[in-house]
Design an enzyme around this catalytic site. Structure first.
Site, PDB file in Angstrom:
ATOM      1  N   SER A 139      48.748  40.335  66.666  1.00 14.49           N
ATOM      2  CA  SER A 139      49.833  40.601  67.612  1.00 14.49           C
ATOM      3  C   SER A 139      50.302  42.035  67.472  1.00 14.49           C
ATOM      4  O   SER A 139      50.163  42.653  66.398  1.00 14.49           O
ATOM      5  CB  SER A 139      51.010  39.660  67.335  1.00 14.49           C
ATOM      6  N   TYR A 153      56.502  35.834  60.972  1.00 18.30           N
ATOM      7  CA  TYR A 153      55.563  36.036  62.084  1.00 18.30           C
ATOM      8  C   TYR A 153      54.915  37.421  62.026  1.00 18.30           C
ATOM      9  O   TYR A 153      53.684  37.547  62.066  1.00 18.30           O
ATOM     10  CB  TYR A 153      56.279  35.843  63.422  1.00 18.30           C
TER      11      TYR A 153
END
Length: 264
Positions: A139, A153
Site C-alpha cells: 500500500s 496497517y
C-alpha cells in the site's frame, strides 16, 4: 483455453483480488482462487470461464488459521503454481488499545506471516523451473508516516515492501519476478468492510483509482520486474514528498487520519 501458466490469488472473492483475477484471466493464465467466501469464488470462476475460457480452481481457505498455508498446499495436491498474488487483507479500525491483542495477532498473521510463508512454500519450484511471478499487495501507506488509527496497517505494508525489495534482488537471474504493489485509494468494497467508505467518497476523483485499472498496471509492473510499484502519479508524488519532507508527510497523515479512519 489452453494455458501455460497458473496464478494463485489470495483474497480473490472481491475488490482488487477479483480485479487481478480478471486481468490475469484476460492474459490467458489459469487461476487458483482462494478466500473464505466459496460462493463468491465460484461465481467469479464461472464469470471468468464464460468470458475467457479460464480454468479456475477454487479453494475456500481460512487464512487466519495457523495451518492456513500447509492446508492450502495440501488442497493444491501438487498442482503447478507459476505465480502467486498475496492480496488477502483488511484494515483493522481503531487505535491500538481499542482492540484486544488477539485481534492484532490475527491481523498480523494474515498480513505478514501468510504472505511470507506462502511465498516460501511456492518459490523453490518456481526457481527450479526458471519462471515465476510473485506480487505482494502492499500500500501507499507503507511509504507514508504512521498515524493514529493506522498502528499496524502501515507497519505491515512497509514490511511487505521491504520483503519484496529484498526478494526481488535475490531472484535476479532466476526467471522469477517479484513486485510489491502499492496502491493508494482504489475503489473497492474494502472500504465498506473497514468503515472508510464515507471518507473515500469525499475524496476528489483524481485521488481514487478504478480497481481494474490498478490491476492492469500492477500486472504490467510485475512483468517488468519492478521491485516496488506505486500506482498513480498522485500517489508517487505523495511518496516522494514523504522522502523529501517527512515532517510535512507526518503532518498531512495526522491531520487527515481522523476524517478517514474510524478511531474509536
Amino acid at each position: 483455453m489452453t494455458t501455460k501458466y497458473t496464478m494463485l490469488i489470495t483474497g480473490a472473492s472481491a475488490g482488487l483480488g477479483a480485479a487481478l483475477a480478471r486481468e490475469y484471466a484476460s492474459r490467458g493464465w489459469a487461476l487458483v482462487l482462494t478466500a473464505r467466501r466459496e460462493d463468491r469464488l465460484l461465481a467469479l470462476a464461472e464469470e471468468l470461464k464464460a468470458a475467457h475460457g479460464t480454468a479456475c480452481t477454487v479453494i475456500a481457505a481460512d487464512l487466519f488459521s495457523e495451518t492456513a498455508v500447509p492446508d492450502m498446499m495440501a488442497a493444491l495436491d501438487g498442482q503447478q503454481i507459476d505465480g502467486v498474488i498475496n492480496n488477502a487483507g483488511y484494515g483493522h479500525p481503531g487505535t491500538y488499545l481499542s482492540s484486544d491483542w488477539d485481534d492484532h495477532r490475527r491481523f498480523d498473521h494474515l498480513m505478514t506471516v501468510v504472505p511470507a510463508e506462502l511465498t516460501r512454500a511456492l518459490l523453490p519450484a518456481m526457481v527450479e523451473r526458471g519462471f515465476g511471478r510473485i506480487m505482494q499487495v502492499a500500500s501507499l501507506a507503507g511509504h507514508m508516516p504512521g498515524s493514529k488509527g493506522h498502528t499496524l496497517y502501515a507497519a505491515v505494508k512497509a514490511y511487505l515492501i521491504k520483503f519484496s525489495e529484498s526478494l526481488n534482488a535475490e531472484m535476479q537471474g532466476t526467471g522469477v519476478n517479484v513486485s510489491a504493489l502499492c496502491p493508494g485509494f482504489v475503489l473497492t468494497e474494502f472500504h465498506d468492510v473497514n468503515g472508510t467508505r464515507e471518507g473515500i467518497n469525499s475524496l476528489p476523483g483524481f485521488m481514487v483509482m478504478d480497481a481494474d485499472v490498478c490491476a492492469k498496471l500492477a500486472a504490467d509492473a510485475l512483468e517488468e520486474n519492478k521491485a516496488v510499484f506505486i500506482s498513480g502519479r498522485v500517489n508517487r508524488m505523495l511518496a516522494r514528498l514523504n522522502r523529501w519532507m517527512p515532517w510535512l508527510g507526518r503532518k498531512i497523515m495526522n491531520s487527515g487520519a481522523s476524517s478517514y479512519r474510524n478511531q474509536d
